[in-house]
Motif scaffolding. Structure first.
Motif, short mmCIF file in Angstrom:
data_model
loop_
_atom_site.label_atom_id
_atom_site.label_comp_id
_atom_site.label_asym_id
_atom_site.label_seq_id
_atom_site.Cartn_x
_atom_site.Cartn_y
_atom_site.Cartn_z
N UNK A 25 0.80 -1.23 0.00
CA UNK A 25 0.00 0.00 0.00
C UNK A 25 0.83 1.28 0.00
N UNK A 26 2.13 1.15 0.17
CA UNK A 26 3.03 2.30 0.29
C UNK A 26 2.71 3.18 1.49
N UNK A 27 2.04 2.60 2.44
CA UNK A 27 1.77 3.34 3.68
C UNK A 27 2.43 2.65 4.85
N UNK A 28 2.60 3.42 5.91
CA UNK A 28 3.13 2.85 7.15
C UNK A 28 2.13 3.09 8.26
N UNK A 29 1.79 2.04 8.97
CA UNK A 29 0.86 2.15 10.10
C UNK A 29 1.63 1.64 11.32
N UNK A 30 1.56 2.39 12.40
CA UNK A 30 2.44 2.09 13.53
C UNK A 30 2.12 0.79 14.24
N UNK A 31 0.84 0.47 14.37
CA UNK A 31 0.50 -0.72 15.17
C UNK A 31 -0.33 -1.72 14.39
N UNK A 32 0.15 -2.96 14.40
CA UNK A 32 -0.63 -4.07 13.88
C UNK A 32 -0.84 -5.05 15.01
N UNK A 33 -1.96 -5.73 14.97
CA UNK A 33 -2.18 -6.80 15.94
C UNK A 33 -1.08 -7.85 15.73
N UNK A 34 -0.24 -8.05 16.77
CA UNK A 34 0.89 -8.99 16.59
C UNK A 34 0.44 -10.44 16.43
#
Ligand code: GDP
Ligand code: MG
Length: 168
Positions: A25-34
């Motif tokens: 997606x060329x985006x960065x999201x800080x938190x993902x469900x680990x």
């Protein structure tokens, strides 16, 4: 099937989800469900040809991932990731590689190594040299990158792995 099956492996927290989502997606999201494990389908052009892949973003510790063996059997190419800020994750790479050899019963499993989080230079505990040495030892391509900053090496790593699988 026609899709090239890619599996992303590495210790929790190294940035597997962030890197996969950045690639897609060329985006960065800080938190993902680990704990979240997901397979993405992706189509692109590599070397002037249509390239289809399925990318499995694995979750959990290698030791307790119930599906670990199933994942390795399913996969054709493996993206082994560590973080330059997590020495243990670097040491895990060799363990993962040995596990791949054991399950695939082959010496030349298609793989690339990614060293993530190179934006965090002040927290670095694994040098670029050490990464390069390891990848020479395992005879595979090596990319240092930052999923957070965004990096041409992200696309390059996935594409090279795709080529590596297709060459077989
Ligand atoms: P995973 O468990 O391997 O899937 O790791 P995640 O993608 O969930 O990332 C773990 C943590 O590291 C999250 O807090 C991310 O925001 C962070 N992270 C991932 N990639 C980078 C990076 O390149 N740089 C920095 N500074 N943080 C990152
Ligand atoms: Mg994750």
């Amino acid at each position: 099937g026609v899709d090239t099956k890619i599996v992303v492996l590495g210790r929790p927290g190294v940035g597997k989800s962030a890197t996969v989502v950045r690639f897609l997606t060329r985006r960065f999201i800080w938190e993902y469900d680990p704990t979240l494990e997901f397979t993405y389908r992706h189509q692109t052009i590599i070397d002037d040809e249509t390239a289809s892949m399925e990318i499995l973003d694995t979750a959990g510790h290698q030791e307790d991932t119930i599906n670990r063996e199933g994942h390795v059997r399913w996969g054709e190419g493996f993206l082994l990731m560590y973080s330059v800020t997590d020495r243990k994750s670097y040491e895990d790479i060799i363990t993962i590689k040995n596990y791949l050899d054991e399950i695939k019963k082959a010496r030349n499993v298609s793989m690339v190594i990614i060293a993530n989080k190179c934006d965090l230079d002040h927290m670095r505990t694994v040098s670029t040299d050490e990464g390069e040495r390891l990848s020479q030892e395992l005879a595979c391509a090596f990319y240092e990158l930052s999923a957070c900053r965004g990096d041409d090496n992200i696309e390059e790593a996935f594409h090279e792995l795709f080529r590596e699988v297709r060459r077989r």
